[in-house]
Design an enzyme around this catalytic site. Sequence first.
Site, short mmCIF file in Angstrom:
data_model
loop_
_atom_site.label_atom_id
_atom_site.label_comp_id
_atom_site.label_asym_id
_atom_site.label_seq_id
_atom_site.Cartn_x
_atom_site.Cartn_y
_atom_site.Cartn_z
N TYR A 145 1.74 -48.52 37.38
CA TYR A 145 3.16 -48.75 37.09
C TYR A 145 3.83 -47.40 36.89
O TYR A 145 3.29 -46.53 36.20
CB TYR A 145 3.32 -49.59 35.82
CG TYR A 145 4.77 -49.82 35.41
CD1 TYR A 145 5.59 -50.67 36.15
CD2 TYR A 145 5.31 -49.20 34.29
CE1 TYR A 145 6.93 -50.88 35.79
CE2 TYR A 145 6.64 -49.42 33.91
CZ TYR A 145 7.43 -50.26 34.67
OH TYR A 145 8.73 -50.46 34.30
N ASP A 240 1.29 -39.23 37.19
CA ASP A 240 2.18 -39.91 36.24
C ASP A 240 1.46 -39.93 34.90
O ASP A 240 0.58 -40.75 34.66
CB ASP A 240 2.53 -41.31 36.73
CG ASP A 240 3.53 -41.99 35.80
OD1 ASP A 240 3.80 -41.44 34.70
OD2 ASP A 240 4.04 -43.07 36.16
N LYS A 268 7.26 -41.31 26.82
CA LYS A 268 6.59 -41.82 25.63
C LYS A 268 6.33 -40.73 24.59
O LYS A 268 7.26 -40.32 23.91
CB LYS A 268 5.35 -42.60 26.05
CG LYS A 268 5.78 -43.75 27.01
CD LYS A 268 4.81 -44.84 27.28
CE LYS A 268 5.50 -46.00 27.99
NZ LYS A 268 5.11 -46.28 29.33
#
Length: 427
Positions: A145, A240, A268
Amino acid sequence: MSSQARSQDILTRARKVIPGGVSSPVRAFSAVGGNPPVLQRAAGSRTFDVDGNEYLDFVQSWGPLILGHAHPAVYQAICEAAAKGTTFGAPCEAEQLLAERVTSMYPGLEQVRFVSSGTEATMSAIRLARGATERDYFVKFSGCYHGHADHLLVSAGSGLVTFGKPASAGVPAAIAEKTLVLPLDDIPALEALFQERGHEIAAVIVEPLPANNGLLQQTPEFLAAVRRVTSQHGTKLIYDEVINGFRLAAGGAAELYGIEPDLATFGKIIGGGLPVGAFGGKREDMELLAPLGPVYQAGTLSGNPLAMAAGLATLDALEAGGGWTRLEELGAGLEERVAPQLEARGWSLVRQGSIFWMSLQEGPAPRSAEAIDAGGADRYRPIFTHLIQHGVSLAPSAYEVGFLSLAHTEDDLDLFSERLAAALASA
Ligand SMILES: *Cc1c(COP(=O)(O)O)cnc(C)c1O
């Protein structure tokens, strides 16, 4: 558990004015049933809902809170920054400090640009890779994702065709088909695609430790093959690191696996619980961005002083406290307690450092989305429900991972182990 009356009331009202009552879909508990508690406050390893229920929390806001909820140093840094202004729309010193910190921590990184979410980071990194290579196609792997930009909401086409098809309504087929989708853990498929079309592929984006569809640990051989074929074909390799970064090691997955990507994306943890993302790479590529180069990218709140301060305070506390060693100890402690309980049923615990996933299927832990047994969702539902009713909050989906923070204690692990045993016995 006491009542959920206030949560229910708030959700009923929210559903009238917010689709599904939530600001991000997984929070609605659709995959596990029941209603989400509406949270009022949180501290360390605990969250508290509006009805006064307390939860031992392994969601940790889906990854940012590596120090735990409401860490005093982060809170103080945010307050001090806020007193001086919440946004300037002009350069601030904290940007320079966080950029220096991040480039010194992450292998090979020379420059970064800050954005406001992980989605913006991956979207911008792919635009930069396309601009740098003057190619349109890029590769993603099914099971990874990378946020919700149109060209990333794409799933594999049928059969041997790797052209992506839209994974959401509203994504034009013409955009999805520029995304080529490959299975993880499949070196022959990767090599075959690059042999045929490598010269057309701008980038490969991958979560080196895929943590958004279970925890799909890749072999070092697979990660090395991705690095090899991208180098051979002048394709940019994008790691990522939105979950992996600053969590697996100071230098993220790149340090853990000893492989340097061309570009990396962050989110994050880097914002310490405030909305931040970043992407970075070598100076030569990064200086293709506006204002120096032809690749446009911008943001009203990018490099926000509160978020920069929260990110710096988080990285300070992690580095000062020997954070990664402690996170590994906690992870090992969790594994020791939980793995035997799952193995007794033929299941397994997949763990890397402070990230864990209960793989509720028999046989070896899956390494690709294709190897995941959809039946895990049915096995997870009663376990999840029992746990949340007994004060333990795991992610409301069988295919989302759990996070440990530096605020978790050995007592927390004992409590989890005990409650999990009861949940397994009653499920
Ligand atoms: C969460 C996540 C994103 C998206 O970040 P947002 O801040 O939710 O937009 C991208 N990539 C990975 C690996 C993620 O886990």
